[in-house]
Design an enzyme around this catalytic site. Structure first.
Site, mmCIF file in Angstrom:
data_model
loop_
_atom_site.group_PDB
_atom_site.id
_atom_site.type_symbol
_atom_site.label_atom_id
_atom_site.label_comp_id
_atom_site.label_asym_id
_atom_site.label_seq_id
_atom_site.Cartn_x
_atom_site.Cartn_y
_atom_site.Cartn_z
ATOM 1 N N PRO A 156 0.791 -1.227 0.000
ATOM 2 C CA PRO A 156 0.000 0.000 0.000
ATOM 3 C C PRO A 156 0.829 1.285 0.000
ATOM 4 O O PRO A 156 1.876 1.352 0.648
ATOM 5 C CB PRO A 156 -0.820 -0.101 1.298
ATOM 6 C CG PRO A 156 -0.112 -1.104 2.137
ATOM 7 C CD PRO A 156 0.554 -2.050 1.186
ATOM 8 N N ASN A 157 0.311 2.240 -0.742
ATOM 9 C CA ASN A 157 0.858 3.603 -0.831
ATOM 10 C C ASN A 157 2.131 3.703 -1.669
ATOM 11 O O ASN A 157 2.638 4.797 -1.893
ATOM 12 C CB ASN A 157 1.100 4.211 0.565
ATOM 13 C CG ASN A 157 -0.177 4.268 1.379
ATOM 14 O OD1 ASN A 157 -1.163 4.824 0.905
ATOM 15 N ND2 ASN A 157 -0.194 3.665 2.544
ATOM 16 N N ARG A 209 5.503 10.911 -2.470
ATOM 17 C CA ARG A 209 5.204 10.548 -1.081
ATOM 18 C C ARG A 209 6.464 10.639 -0.208
ATOM 19 O O ARG A 209 7.455 9.952 -0.470
ATOM 20 C CB ARG A 209 4.701 9.094 -1.056
ATOM 21 C CG ARG A 209 4.502 8.543 0.318
ATOM 22 C CD ARG A 209 4.276 7.025 0.290
ATOM 23 N NE ARG A 209 4.121 6.533 1.637
ATOM 24 C CZ ARG A 209 4.337 5.279 2.001
ATOM 25 N NH1 ARG A 209 4.719 4.381 1.103
ATOM 26 N NH2 ARG A 209 4.190 4.927 3.254
ATOM 27 N N TYR A 244 11.512 8.130 1.060
ATOM 28 C CA TYR A 244 11.363 7.194 -0.057
ATOM 29 C C TYR A 244 11.954 7.678 -1.374
ATOM 30 O O TYR A 244 11.883 6.969 -2.369
ATOM 31 C CB TYR A 244 9.871 6.844 -0.234
ATOM 32 C CG TYR A 244 9.242 6.332 1.048
ATOM 33 C CD1 TYR A 244 9.799 5.247 1.721
ATOM 34 C CD2 TYR A 244 8.125 6.949 1.608
ATOM 35 C CE1 TYR A 244 9.254 4.778 2.917
ATOM 36 C CE2 TYR A 244 7.567 6.482 2.799
ATOM 37 C CZ TYR A 244 8.137 5.402 3.448
ATOM 38 O OH TYR A 244 7.604 4.948 4.624
ATOM 39 N N ASN A 278 7.971 -5.569 -1.383
ATOM 40 C CA ASN A 278 7.950 -4.489 -0.394
ATOM 41 C C ASN A 278 6.523 -4.480 0.161
ATOM 42 O O ASN A 278 5.620 -3.936 -0.468
ATOM 43 C CB ASN A 278 8.305 -3.143 -1.021
ATOM 44 C CG ASN A 278 8.362 -2.048 0.039
ATOM 45 O OD1 ASN A 278 7.886 -2.244 1.168
ATOM 46 N ND2 ASN A 278 8.933 -0.910 -0.312
ATOM 47 N N ALA A 311 3.270 -0.951 4.653
ATOM 48 C CA ALA A 311 2.716 -0.960 6.020
ATOM 49 C C ALA A 311 2.307 -2.364 6.470
ATOM 50 O O ALA A 311 2.315 -2.664 7.677
ATOM 51 C CB ALA A 311 1.534 -0.010 6.095
ATOM 52 N N HIS A 347 4.264 -4.695 8.975
ATOM 53 C CA HIS A 347 4.190 -4.585 10.431
ATOM 54 C C HIS A 347 2.898 -5.147 11.010
ATOM 55 O O HIS A 347 2.750 -5.211 12.221
ATOM 56 C CB HIS A 347 4.336 -3.102 10.827
ATOM 57 C CG HIS A 347 5.388 -2.383 10.023
ATOM 58 N ND1 HIS A 347 6.718 -2.726 10.075
ATOM 59 C CD2 HIS A 347 5.304 -1.371 9.099
ATOM 60 C CE1 HIS A 347 7.413 -1.946 9.245
ATOM 61 N NE2 HIS A 347 6.569 -1.117 8.634
ATOM 62 N N ASP A 391 0.966 -15.687 6.279
ATOM 63 C CA ASP A 391 0.441 -17.043 6.084
ATOM 64 C C ASP A 391 0.391 -17.421 4.608
ATOM 65 O O ASP A 391 0.634 -18.577 4.253
ATOM 66 C CB ASP A 391 -0.956 -17.166 6.713
ATOM 67 C CG ASP A 391 -0.893 -17.215 8.238
ATOM 68 O OD1 ASP A 391 0.216 -17.358 8.796
ATOM 69 O OD2 ASP A 391 -1.964 -17.093 8.870
ATOM 70 N N GLU A 417 12.361 -9.675 1.311
ATOM 71 C CA GLU A 417 11.629 -8.506 1.828
ATOM 72 C C GLU A 417 12.473 -7.262 1.566
ATOM 73 O O GLU A 417 13.671 -7.243 1.873
ATOM 74 C CB GLU A 417 11.392 -8.695 3.333
ATOM 75 C CG GLU A 417 10.718 -7.500 3.982
ATOM 76 C CD GLU A 417 10.532 -7.688 5.490
ATOM 77 O OE1 GLU A 417 10.382 -8.840 5.960
ATOM 78 O OE2 GLU A 417 10.557 -6.665 6.200
ATOM 79 N N HIS A 425 12.734 -2.881 1.687
ATOM 80 C CA HIS A 425 12.242 -1.562 2.114
ATOM 81 C C HIS A 425 13.142 -0.491 1.538
ATOM 82 O O HIS A 425 14.376 -0.635 1.554
ATOM 83 C CB HIS A 425 12.213 -1.447 3.641
ATOM 84 C CG HIS A 425 11.343 -2.488 4.256
ATOM 85 N ND1 HIS A 425 9.975 -2.384 4.253
ATOM 86 C CD2 HIS A 425 11.646 -3.675 4.836
ATOM 87 C CE1 HIS A 425 9.471 -3.471 4.822
ATOM 88 N NE2 HIS A 425 10.460 -4.273 5.171
ATOM 89 N N LEU A 426 12.529 0.570 1.067
ATOM 90 C CA LEU A 426 13.308 1.709 0.575
ATOM 91 C C LEU A 426 14.064 2.355 1.728
ATOM 92 O O LEU A 426 15.245 2.682 1.613
ATOM 93 C CB LEU A 426 12.366 2.733 -0.073
ATOM 94 C CG LEU A 426 11.645 2.242 -1.334
ATOM 95 C CD1 LEU A 426 10.239 2.800 -1.398
ATOM 96 C CD2 LEU A 426 12.428 2.617 -2.566
ATOM 97 N N SER A 427 13.363 2.556 2.840
ATOM 98 C CA SER A 427 13.984 3.195 3.998
ATOM 99 C C SER A 427 14.548 2.124 4.929
ATOM 100 O O SER A 427 14.160 0.949 4.845
ATOM 101 C CB SER A 427 12.934 4.037 4.741
ATOM 102 O OG SER A 427 11.898 3.204 5.243
ATOM 103 N N ARG A 437 13.766 3.928 12.183
ATOM 104 C CA ARG A 437 12.551 4.747 12.204
ATOM 105 C C ARG A 437 11.720 4.450 13.462
ATOM 106 O O ARG A 437 12.253 3.942 14.438
ATOM 107 C CB ARG A 437 11.792 4.514 10.894
ATOM 108 C CG ARG A 437 12.642 4.931 9.677
ATOM 109 C CD ARG A 437 11.883 4.845 8.380
ATOM 110 N NE ARG A 437 10.726 5.741 8.390
ATOM 111 C CZ ARG A 437 9.727 5.662 7.506
ATOM 112 N NH1 ARG A 437 9.780 4.747 6.546
ATOM 113 N NH2 ARG A 437 8.713 6.491 7.572
ATOM 114 N N ARG A 484 7.745 0.390 13.242
ATOM 115 C CA ARG A 484 8.249 -0.059 11.926
ATOM 116 C C ARG A 484 9.394 -1.059 12.066
ATOM 117 O O ARG A 484 9.841 -1.652 11.095
ATOM 118 C CB ARG A 484 8.757 1.120 11.105
ATOM 119 C CG ARG A 484 7.660 2.013 10.612
ATOM 120 C CD ARG A 484 8.198 3.076 9.667
ATOM 121 N NE ARG A 484 7.325 4.219 9.688
ATOM 122 C CZ ARG A 484 6.204 4.325 8.989
ATOM 123 N NH1 ARG A 484 5.830 3.373 8.175
ATOM 124 N NH2 ARG A 484 5.447 5.406 9.090
#
Ligand code: DQA
Length: 153
Positions: free
Chosen positions: A12-13, A20, A25, A76, A79, A82, A89, A100, A102-104, A109, A113
């Site tokens: 999402p996002n 954003r 990001y 990625n 949200a 978390h 599952d 997995e 993540h950009l950040s 953080r 997170r």
């Protein structure tokens, strides 16, 4: 070299990348990240499919669809990293190796997170390199899958 089928999933996002929270990001948009992954896939002998959704159930369904169709996933989860037992599952149930991404650097953080519900079942995790997190993950996944092929031949 046997071609590999790799699915790139964005949670999402991430459709908002480019505008954003650029301090976290960066300024590269999702289409351009996907294009660079497709180009890298060409050089690595990987056919790349990309998918983004803002909905947990759609991400779960896409993982189900990928079972027996793809060799590995770069995800990625955004949200849902978390929060999503459902995504965890699905990935566990479909036995698809995944990285997995993540950009950040989520560990630098907010505390919420710093917990991932996927990290302990991932083949690997890459965080903190901006859009390069994805390309590093694709290279790592590809190398991992090829080493498995060699092991079994
Ligand atoms: C993110 C980090 C998550 O905590 C956040 O919810 C995102 C993006 C990252 O790429 O750094 O949406 O996964």
């Amino acid at each position: 070299m046997t071609p590999l089928n790799i699915l790139i999933m964005h949670g999402p996002n991430l459709n908002l990348l480019g505008t954003r929270e650029p301090e976290h990001y960066g300024r590269q948009n999702l289409a351009s990240i996907n294009q660079s992954l497709i180009a890298l896939g060409d050089t690595l002998g990987c056919a790349i499919t990309t998918f983004q959704s803002n909905h947990e159930g759609e991400l779960v369904e896409r993982v189900h669809q990928a079972a027996d169709q793809v060799d590995g996933i770069v995800i990625n989860p955004a949200a849902y990293t978390h929060t999503s037992v459902a995504l965890r599952d699905a990935l566990l149930g479909c036995h698809i190796p995944f990285i997995e991404v993540h950009l950040s650097n989520i560990h630098r953080r907010e505390e919420f997170r710093q917990r991932s519900l996927l990290a302990d079942i991932a083949t690997g995790i890459i965080a903190g390199f901006g859009p390069s997190s994805y390309t590093l993950a694709l290279r790592g996944l590809c190398e991992h899958l090829r080493s498995q092929q060699t092991d079994h031949s």
